[in-house]
Motif scaffolding. Structure first.
Motif: not given
Length: 100
Positions: A26-42, A91-96
């Motif tokens: 939650k460094v860049f975004n405080k809300r929970n996102l529905s992510l494809k791959d949490v590890k790649a996002y991190n 851009r990373v957020e949109k991709k993930n």
């Protein structure tokens, strides 16, 4: 010299913490996102933090070794870097984000 060590330490430690985070960071975004791959996002967030730290180190070096107007304008580059960093993050957020 102390400033370089502090900036480097903070960015390296924050990046490592995000890189090895098991859940969504939650460094860049405080809300929970529905992510494809949490590890790649991190991992992408950690790379952004490390990149910001590296550019901030270079900017601080030139700010401390420069004189006059040039030295006064260099902190603006850190602000510009932060804006660019956030654009890359969006851009990373949109991709993930999962498309439901």
């Amino acid at each position: 010299m102390v400033l370089y060590v502090v900036i480097a330490f903070i960015c390296i430690m924050a990046g490592m913490r995000v890189f090895y985070e098991e859940g969504q960071t939650k460094v860049f975004n405080k809300r929970n996102l529905s992510l494809k791959d949490v590890k790649a996002y991190n991992h992408a967030c950690a790379v952004l933090i490390w990149g910001f730290g590296a550019v901030a180190e270079v900017t601080c070096y030139f700010c401390l070794t420069s004189e006059g107007l040039w030295a006064n304008l260099l902190p603006l580059y850190v602000l510009i870097e932060a804006v660019v960093l956030m654009q890359i993050y969006f851009r990373v957020e949109k991709k993930n984000i999962k498309n439901n």
